[in-house]
Write an enzyme that holds these catalytic residues in place. Structure first.
Site, short mmCIF file in Angstrom:
data_model
loop_
_atom_site.label_atom_id
_atom_site.label_comp_id
_atom_site.label_asym_id
_atom_site.label_seq_id
_atom_site.Cartn_x
_atom_site.Cartn_y
_atom_site.Cartn_z
N HIS A 149 -3.49 1.05 -5.40
CA HIS A 149 -2.63 -0.05 -5.85
C HIS A 149 -2.55 0.02 -7.37
O HIS A 149 -3.55 -0.14 -8.06
CB HIS A 149 -3.19 -1.39 -5.39
CG HIS A 149 -3.07 -1.55 -3.90
ND1 HIS A 149 -2.16 -2.39 -3.32
CD2 HIS A 149 -3.72 -0.95 -2.90
CE1 HIS A 149 -2.27 -2.30 -2.01
NE2 HIS A 149 -3.22 -1.42 -1.73
N HIS A 162 -7.79 5.01 7.53
CA HIS A 162 -6.98 4.69 6.35
C HIS A 162 -6.17 5.91 5.92
O HIS A 162 -5.04 5.78 5.45
CB HIS A 162 -7.89 4.19 5.22
CG HIS A 162 -7.15 3.78 4.00
ND1 HIS A 162 -6.20 2.77 4.00
CD2 HIS A 162 -7.17 4.25 2.73
CE1 HIS A 162 -5.69 2.63 2.78
NE2 HIS A 162 -6.26 3.52 2.00
N TYR A 214 -8.86 -9.74 1.65
CA TYR A 214 -10.12 -9.08 2.06
C TYR A 214 -10.91 -8.54 0.87
O TYR A 214 -12.09 -8.20 1.01
CB TYR A 214 -9.87 -7.97 3.09
CG TYR A 214 -9.03 -6.80 2.63
CD1 TYR A 214 -9.51 -5.88 1.70
CD2 TYR A 214 -7.75 -6.60 3.14
CE1 TYR A 214 -8.74 -4.81 1.28
CE2 TYR A 214 -6.97 -5.53 2.73
CZ TYR A 214 -7.47 -4.64 1.80
OH TYR A 214 -6.69 -3.60 1.38
N GLU A 215 -10.26 -8.47 -0.30
CA GLU A 215 -10.98 -8.00 -1.48
C GLU A 215 -12.01 -9.04 -1.94
O GLU A 215 -12.88 -8.73 -2.74
CB GLU A 215 -10.01 -7.70 -2.61
CG GLU A 215 -9.15 -6.48 -2.32
CD GLU A 215 -8.07 -6.26 -3.38
OE1 GLU A 215 -8.43 -6.06 -4.55
OE2 GLU A 215 -6.88 -6.30 -3.03
N SER A 232 0.81 -1.22 0.00
CA SER A 232 0.00 0.00 0.00
C SER A 232 0.84 1.27 0.00
O SER A 232 1.62 1.49 0.91
CB SER A 232 -0.88 0.06 1.25
OG SER A 232 -1.21 -1.19 1.73
N HIS A 259 -5.36 -8.31 -2.14
CA HIS A 259 -5.57 -8.69 -0.73
C HIS A 259 -6.70 -9.71 -0.61
O HIS A 259 -7.68 -9.64 -1.34
CB HIS A 259 -5.95 -7.46 0.11
CG HIS A 259 -4.89 -6.42 0.16
ND1 HIS A 259 -4.75 -5.47 -0.83
CD2 HIS A 259 -3.92 -6.17 1.07
CE1 HIS A 259 -3.73 -4.68 -0.52
NE2 HIS A 259 -3.21 -5.09 0.62
N MET A 290 -2.85 -6.78 7.12
CA MET A 290 -3.86 -7.54 6.36
C MET A 290 -3.29 -8.15 5.09
O MET A 290 -4.03 -8.40 4.13
CB MET A 290 -5.01 -6.60 5.99
CG MET A 290 -5.66 -5.91 7.18
SD MET A 290 -6.88 -4.71 6.61
CE MET A 290 -7.18 -3.80 8.12
N SER A 291 -1.99 -8.40 5.06
CA SER A 291 -1.41 -8.93 3.82
C SER A 291 -0.20 -9.81 4.11
O SER A 291 0.02 -10.22 5.25
CB SER A 291 -0.99 -7.78 2.90
OG SER A 291 0.13 -7.11 3.44
N ALA A 328 2.20 -2.28 5.06
CA ALA A 328 1.88 -1.33 6.13
C ALA A 328 1.29 -2.13 7.28
O ALA A 328 0.64 -3.16 7.06
CB ALA A 328 0.85 -0.32 5.62
N1 HPA Z 1 -4.18 -2.98 11.44
C1 HPA Z 1 -4.21 -3.76 10.35
N2 HPA Z 1 -3.64 -3.42 9.20
C2 HPA Z 1 -3.01 -2.23 9.16
C3 HPA Z 1 -2.95 -1.38 10.26
C4 HPA Z 1 -3.57 -1.78 11.47
O1 HPA Z 1 -3.55 -1.06 12.49
N3 HPA Z 1 -2.25 -0.28 9.86
C5 HPA Z 1 -1.90 -0.48 8.58
N4 HPA Z 1 -2.35 -1.66 8.12
#
Ligand code: HPA
Length: 275
Positions: free
Chosen positions: A63, A250, A87-88, A32, A85, A213-214, A115
């Site tokens: 992305h 975000h 989650y997509e 990201s 991802h 989340m990745s 991230a």
């Molecule tokens: N949690 C999950 N995914 C993330 C976070 C978080 O706090 N920050 C950036 N990606």
């Protein structure tokens, strides 16, 4: 009968290979927000994912969805600008497609970036963190199903997944470049909701320093295919509840990545040049 997953990979590999001037030995996945800061490091070719048959197309804003291929130092490098991802809503075959493609093209070293939220109370928002290990609580594994024997074994070892050798190299380079680099264990959640403070307390108790989340499915696929892996995370924010007064957004993640982008770029380029 050939596994349809293998056929899809081979077809994509043939097309991608045909576009490359250089045989890649190193692949870099930019998470990201890092694609923009990383830019295009020198002469090379840009290949939109849409031009590779079977390549899963992302739905997340920010992305870029393309490869850059060229040389960095003496190494042929394939840069995946963006990722798909879980989650997509796609399958883990989709999430790991890029990494498996790298393996088919002869890549030996995978560098993944992402991230994350900082769980470790000694971390600060904006820290760059070497991933030393991960915890997969997705409940599923990308290797589930018939094993793709041509990629790797049924039961791959995960004891030394995040290469000690590459971590030592990254630490040396960070020191030379004056870049602070912490170390920690990455916990993957499905997302896309951020975690609750109670969840973060559990993850901390169970040994996590970062949450995101990745990355984990990609790294499992890389370990399966025998790639040497280096993972670097940007802890863009304190995880939920670490600062009891804060909420998560975000926008905050995007802003932290924008700020840290140039430093991450410098570190990644220096590492790749030394591989
Ligand atoms: N949690 C999950 N995914 C993330 C976070 C978080 O706090 N920050 C950036 N990606």
């Amino acid at each position: 009968m050939t596994d349809p997953r293998w056929e899809r990979l081979e077809k994509a590999a043939r097309v991608l290979e045909g576009r490359l001037a250089e045989r890649p030995t190193v692949a870099l996945v930019l998470g990201s927000g890092f694609s923009e800061a990383f830019g295009y490091p020198g002469e090379g070719v840009r290949i939109p994912w849409a031009e590779i048959p079977g390549f899963p197309l992302p739905t997340v804003v920010g992305h870029a969805g393309e490869f850059w291929a060229g040389k960095i130092g003496k190494n042929g490098v394939l840069v995946q600008r963006g990722r798909t991802h879980y989650y997509e809503g796609c399958s883990l075959d989709d999430v790991t497609f890029g990494v498996r493609l790298f393996a088919l093209l002869g890549v030996r070293t995978l560098i993944v970036t992402n991230a994350s939220g900082a769980i470790n109370p000694t971390f600060s928002a904006g820290d760059l963190v070497l991933i030393t290990d991960h915890i997969n609580t997705l409940g599923i594994n990308p290797l589930r199903g018939p094993n793709l024997e041509r990629l790797g074994p049924r039961f791959p070892d995960m004891s030394a997944t995040y290469s000690k050798r590459l971590r030592a190299l990254a630490k040396d380079i960070a020191k030379d470049e004056g870049i602070a680099l912490k170390e920690g264990v990455y916990w993957m959640t499905c997302g896309p909701s951020y975690e609750t403070p109670a969840e973060i307390r559990v993850y901390r108790t169970l040994g996590a320093d970062l949450v995101g989340m990745s990355t984990v499915p990609e790294v499992i696929a890389a370990a399966h295919a025998g790639l040497e892996v280096l993972g670097i995370s940007c802890a863009t924010n304190l995880a939920a509840g670490v600062n009891p007064e804060a909420t998560l957004s975000h926008d905050e993640v995007v802003e932290a990545l924008r700020k840290k982008g140039p430093e991450m770029r410098k570190l990644l380029l220096a590492i790749i040049r030394r591989l």
